[in-house]
Design a protein around this motif. Structure first.
Motif, mmCIF file in Angstrom:
data_model
loop_
_atom_site.group_PDB
_atom_site.id
_atom_site.type_symbol
_atom_site.label_atom_id
_atom_site.label_comp_id
_atom_site.label_asym_id
_atom_site.label_seq_id
_atom_site.Cartn_x
_atom_site.Cartn_y
_atom_site.Cartn_z
ATOM 1 N N LEU A 1 0.643 -17.103 -16.757
ATOM 2 C CA LEU A 1 1.305 -15.859 -16.339
ATOM 3 C C LEU A 1 0.323 -14.691 -16.373
ATOM 4 C CD1 LEU A 1 4.679 -16.242 -18.286
ATOM 5 C CD2 LEU A 1 4.421 -16.247 -15.791
ATOM 6 N N ALA A 2 -0.481 -14.623 -17.442
ATOM 7 C CA ALA A 2 -1.452 -13.529 -17.563
ATOM 8 C C ALA A 2 -2.442 -13.575 -16.386
ATOM 9 C CB ALA A 2 -2.198 -13.620 -18.884
ATOM 10 N N ALA A 3 -2.809 -14.796 -15.984
ATOM 11 C CA ALA A 3 -3.795 -14.956 -14.909
ATOM 12 C C ALA A 3 -3.247 -14.526 -13.549
ATOM 13 C CB ALA A 3 -4.261 -16.411 -14.841
ATOM 14 N N ILE A 4 -1.927 -14.538 -13.403
ATOM 15 C CA ILE A 4 -1.330 -14.257 -12.092
ATOM 16 C C ILE A 4 -0.717 -12.864 -11.982
ATOM 17 C CG2 ILE A 4 0.726 -14.878 -10.723
ATOM 18 C CD1 ILE A 4 -0.032 -17.784 -11.250
ATOM 19 N N TRP A 5 -0.207 -12.356 -13.102
ATOM 20 C CA TRP A 5 0.615 -11.135 -13.035
ATOM 21 C C TRP A 5 -0.079 -9.961 -12.348
ATOM 22 C CZ3 TRP A 5 0.405 -6.106 -15.040
ATOM 23 C CH2 TRP A 5 1.547 -5.336 -14.772
ATOM 24 N N GLY A 6 -1.336 -9.695 -12.718
ATOM 25 C CA GLY A 6 -2.040 -8.535 -12.154
ATOM 26 C C GLY A 6 -2.112 -8.622 -10.624
ATOM 27 N N SER A 7 -2.383 -9.825 -10.124
ATOM 28 C CA SER A 7 -2.491 -9.995 -8.667
ATOM 29 C C SER A 7 -1.134 -9.801 -8.003
ATOM 30 C CB SER A 7 -3.044 -11.379 -8.324
ATOM 31 O OG SER A 7 -4.332 -11.511 -8.872
ATOM 32 N N TRP A 8 -0.087 -10.296 -8.675
ATOM 33 C CA TRP A 8 1.266 -10.061 -8.156
ATOM 34 C C TRP A 8 1.565 -8.555 -8.136
ATOM 35 C CZ3 TRP A 8 5.214 -7.599 -10.875
ATOM 36 C CH2 TRP A 8 6.449 -7.521 -10.206
ATOM 37 N N ALA A 9 1.293 -7.882 -9.265
ATOM 38 C CA ALA A 9 1.653 -6.471 -9.398
ATOM 39 C C ALA A 9 0.931 -5.625 -8.343
ATOM 40 C CB ALA A 9 1.323 -5.984 -10.808
ATOM 41 N N ARG A 10 -0.377 -5.905 -8.154
ATOM 42 C CA ARG A 10 -1.132 -5.134 -7.162
ATOM 43 C C ARG A 10 -0.631 -5.402 -5.741
ATOM 44 N NH1 ARG A 10 -5.860 -3.232 -9.725
ATOM 45 N NH2 ARG A 10 -5.910 -4.118 -11.810
ATOM 46 N N TYR A 11 -0.105 -6.586 -5.526
ATOM 47 C CA TYR A 11 0.390 -6.955 -4.188
ATOM 48 C C TYR A 11 1.723 -6.274 -3.867
ATOM 49 C CZ TYR A 11 0.849 -10.035 -0.111
ATOM 50 O OH TYR A 11 0.941 -10.530 1.169
ATOM 51 N N VAL A 12 2.519 -5.969 -4.907
ATOM 52 C CA VAL A 12 3.889 -5.502 -4.630
ATOM 53 C C VAL A 12 4.173 -4.053 -5.059
ATOM 54 C CG1 VAL A 12 4.733 -7.877 -4.943
ATOM 55 C CG2 VAL A 12 4.960 -6.254 -6.826
ATOM 56 N N TYR A 13 3.284 -3.408 -5.851
ATOM 57 C CA TYR A 13 3.707 -2.151 -6.488
ATOM 58 C C TYR A 13 4.051 -1.046 -5.500
ATOM 59 C CZ TYR A 13 -0.839 0.216 -5.882
ATOM 60 O OH TYR A 13 -1.955 0.802 -5.359
ATOM 61 N N ARG A 14 3.455 -1.073 -4.323
ATOM 62 C CA ARG A 14 3.763 -0.013 -3.350
ATOM 63 C C ARG A 14 5.197 -0.122 -2.833
ATOM 64 N NH1 ARG A 14 -1.183 -1.634 -1.943
ATOM 65 N NH2 ARG A 14 -2.900 -0.255 -2.467
ATOM 66 N N ASP A 15 5.839 -1.276 -3.065
ATOM 67 C CA ASP A 15 7.236 -1.436 -2.644
ATOM 68 C C ASP A 15 8.203 -0.852 -3.658
ATOM 69 O OD1 ASP A 15 7.546 -3.584 -0.134
ATOM 70 O OD2 ASP A 15 5.641 -3.639 -1.204
ATOM 71 N N ALA A 16 7.740 -0.540 -4.861
ATOM 72 C CA ALA A 16 8.611 0.063 -5.885
ATOM 73 C C ALA A 16 7.769 0.981 -6.775
ATOM 74 C CB ALA A 16 9.281 -1.035 -6.712
ATOM 75 N N PRO A 17 7.149 1.999 -6.170
ATOM 76 C CA PRO A 17 6.214 2.818 -6.952
ATOM 77 C C PRO A 17 6.876 3.524 -8.135
ATOM 78 C CG PRO A 17 6.546 3.741 -4.745
ATOM 79 C CD PRO A 17 7.206 2.412 -4.751
ATOM 80 N N GLU A 18 8.152 3.954 -7.964
ATOM 81 C CA GLU A 18 8.803 4.682 -9.067
ATOM 82 C C GLU A 18 9.014 3.777 -10.270
ATOM 83 O OE1 GLU A 18 10.104 4.667 -6.007
ATOM 84 O OE2 GLU A 18 9.830 6.750 -5.333
ATOM 85 N N LEU A 19 9.341 2.530 -9.995
ATOM 86 C CA LEU A 19 9.600 1.592 -11.086
ATOM 87 C C LEU A 19 8.288 1.282 -11.832
ATOM 88 C CD1 LEU A 19 11.737 -0.078 -12.429
ATOM 89 C CD2 LEU A 19 11.563 -1.755 -10.607
ATOM 90 N N PHE A 20 7.230 1.080 -11.070
ATOM 91 C CA PHE A 20 5.929 0.823 -11.700
ATOM 92 C C PHE A 20 5.428 2.083 -12.427
ATOM 93 C CE2 PHE A 20 5.928 -2.994 -9.157
ATOM 94 C CZ PHE A 20 5.141 -3.869 -9.885
ATOM 95 N N GLU A 21 5.780 3.252 -11.886
ATOM 96 C CA GLU A 21 5.378 4.506 -12.532
ATOM 97 C C GLU A 21 6.083 4.636 -13.881
ATOM 98 O OE1 GLU A 21 7.125 8.082 -10.928
ATOM 99 O OE2 GLU A 21 5.308 9.234 -11.355
ATOM 100 N N ARG A 22 7.386 4.325 -13.872
ATOM 101 C CA ARG A 22 8.154 4.407 -15.115
ATOM 102 C C ARG A 22 7.581 3.450 -16.171
ATOM 103 N NH1 ARG A 22 14.399 4.983 -16.612
ATOM 104 N NH2 ARG A 22 14.256 3.997 -18.627
ATOM 105 N N PHE A 23 7.273 2.255 -15.726
ATOM 106 C CA PHE A 23 6.668 1.251 -16.611
ATOM 107 C C PHE A 23 5.350 1.795 -17.191
ATOM 108 C CE2 PHE A 23 3.542 -2.275 -16.821
ATOM 109 C CZ PHE A 23 4.137 -3.060 -17.788
ATOM 110 N N ALA A 24 4.555 2.391 -16.329
ATOM 111 C CA ALA A 24 3.245 2.914 -16.762
ATOM 112 C C ALA A 24 3.412 3.996 -17.823
ATOM 113 C CB ALA A 24 2.498 3.474 -15.556
ATOM 114 N N LEU A 25 4.377 4.883 -17.591
ATOM 115 C CA LEU A 25 4.545 6.020 -18.498
ATOM 116 C C LEU A 25 5.256 5.635 -19.788
ATOM 117 C CD1 LEU A 25 5.576 8.742 -15.876
ATOM 118 C CD2 LEU A 25 3.344 8.483 -17.004
ATOM 119 N N ARG A 26 6.333 4.835 -19.657
ATOM 120 C CA ARG A 26 7.163 4.566 -20.832
ATOM 121 C C ARG A 26 6.751 3.345 -21.639
ATOM 122 N NH1 ARG A 26 13.249 6.501 -19.777
ATOM 123 N NH2 ARG A 26 12.784 8.072 -18.208
#
Ligand code: NZQ
Ligand code: ZN
Length: 399
Positions: A294-319
């Protein structure tokens, strides 16, 4: 986030497993099994850690003290195999077993669940995992958990690997939910640091899979998830230098159960789960530890999809990751992804498939992506609906 309309979904929360938590709790095993009315138990375990630590004999003694008979079946491996499940089913039938006690981690519990389905339902148990039939019952199961990771002690799933084609599939029903789970954090102190870290990644991922969802969510659920993730990371760091810290082990163990018993999904659409689906393909073929995969894959998944839910990823980043806000939601989101990758690095977890020790060929990648899409009915994920082509891109980026 500001002005974002948050829709909440109706939900059923069902977590029927009795949890007995704390130091020495495994001494309760016999009493808890007898409380279930069981007469003959299958004592199911893994590759030997439970035997070496003396846990297995303590549990057997606790059963004997309550007059409960038992037969043993060890040998469950990580990414548990169907062949041992078949063996377990035969043994239970031959011996008239009416209860399974899984002494181990997610792999042992999942194997116990599969055996339980097979005994209760008859026919080929793989039919359930292959979606050819639906189970109508399962033998009652309890566990003495030895690793905080998969959350199978309170989840409705069982994940099994069929060696015929190396297909790893999960099957979920409420029938397999455990009657009880004995959680003694002390038992996890014998884990190698690598397995402790893999477990922490899996716990975080079970929370993140639900946190990153398609848009239906609930404030309380998000707050619980955020606290859970912060707690796991803080205590995982403590364990790096103090592996015998009981409090840190306890925080992580309880987080493991809560991260996968449905609590962190209440009011949501259930979450994304693409990272898990992708990892299961890697685990099926290359037999890696689930958390590390999971650790090996997650970053690539996150970078591939974060622009589709920027507010959610922003909240995750901040909180959750506590990063300084960037100039835009997307910039903050990226900082959050990097911060999680930094955490994985700190835990000595792999950040790529190569670091995981596997080097899939282009053919492997296409195969894994196609199998994964097929299992998801053509696509997977809700933050961004991923087709087989998207999945292959994520695997390539993870190389
Ligand atoms: O087999 P032994 O010798 O016991 O060694 C195990 C194994 O090698 C070792 N271990 C466990 N407790 C120990 C210990 N070593 C020393 N001291 C202890 N106290 O740790 C290794 C990993 O054990 P395993 O049971 O495989 O770990 P985990 O709980 O992470 O389970 C992984 C499996 O669960 C599935 C994964 O895909 C994987 O097959 N999952 C199951 C889920 C579910 N049923 O809800 C959800 C998850 O997302 C996951 O997919
Ligand atoms: Zn998992």
């Amino acid at each position: 986030m500001k002005g974002m309309v948050v829709m909440m979904r109706n939900f059923t929360y069902y977590a029927p497993t009795k949890v007995v938590f704390g130091r020495g709790a495994e001494a309760e095993a016999g009493r808890l099994v007898r409380e279930q009315g069981a007469k003959k138990v299958l004592l199911h375990y893994g590759g030997g850690s439970a035997k070496r630590s003396g846990l297995l004999s303590r549990v057997a003694a606790s059963l004997a003290a309550e007059g409960v008979e038992c037969v043993e079946l060890g040998g469950v491996v990580p990414n548990p195999r169907l062949s041992l499940v078949y063996k377990g089913i035969e043994l239970c039938r031959a011996e008239g077993v009416d209860f399974i006690l899984a002494v181990g981690g997610g792999s042992v519990i999942d194997s116990a669940k599969a055996i339980g389905y097979g005994v209760a339902c008859g026919g080929d148990v793989w039919d359930f995992y292959a979606r050819r039939r639906k189970a109508e019952g399962c033998l009652p199961i309890g566990t003495v958990l030895t690793i905080a990771a998969a959350g199978s002690e309170m989840s409705s799933s069982s994940v099994i690997t069929n060696e015929d084609g190396w297909i790893k599939r999960g099957y979920n029903t409420d029938f397999c939910r455990l009657r009880f789970a004995i959680l003694n954090p002390e038992l996890t102190m014998t884990l190698p640091a690598y397995q402790t870290a893999c477990g922490c990644v899996d716990i975080l991922m079970h929370t993140m899979e639900r946190y990153f969802n398609g848009g239906e969510r609930m404030e309380l659920t998000e707050a619980v998830s955020e606290a859970l993730m912060r707690t796991v990371m803080r205590n995982a760091r403590i364990l790096l230098s103090e592996p015998d810290n009981y409090e840190a082990r306890a925080e992580i163990m309880w987080a493991g159960s809560l991260s996968h018993n449905g609590l962190t999904g209440c009011g949501t659409d259930g979450g994304d789960w693409a990272s898990h689906m992708l990892e299961h393909e890697v685990g099926a073929i290359f037999d890696v530890a689930h958390g590390a995969g999971l650790a090996a894959i997650w970053g690539s998944w996150a970078r591939y999809v974060y622009r589709d839910a920027p507010e959610l990823f922003e909240r995750f980043a901040l909180r959750v990751m506590n990063v300084a806000p960037g100039a835009s939601a997307e910039e903050t989101a990226l900082r959050g992804i990097e911060a999680m990758e930094d955490f994985y690095r700190e835990m000595a977890m792999p950040l790529s498939l190569r670091e995981l020790g596997v080097e899939p060929s282009e053919e492997d990648i296409v195969n894994m992506a196609e199998k994964c899409a097929l299992k998801g009915g053509g696509a997977a994920g809700v933050v961004k609906r991923l087709t087989a082509a998207d999945m292959a891109e994520i695997f390539r980026a993870a190389r």
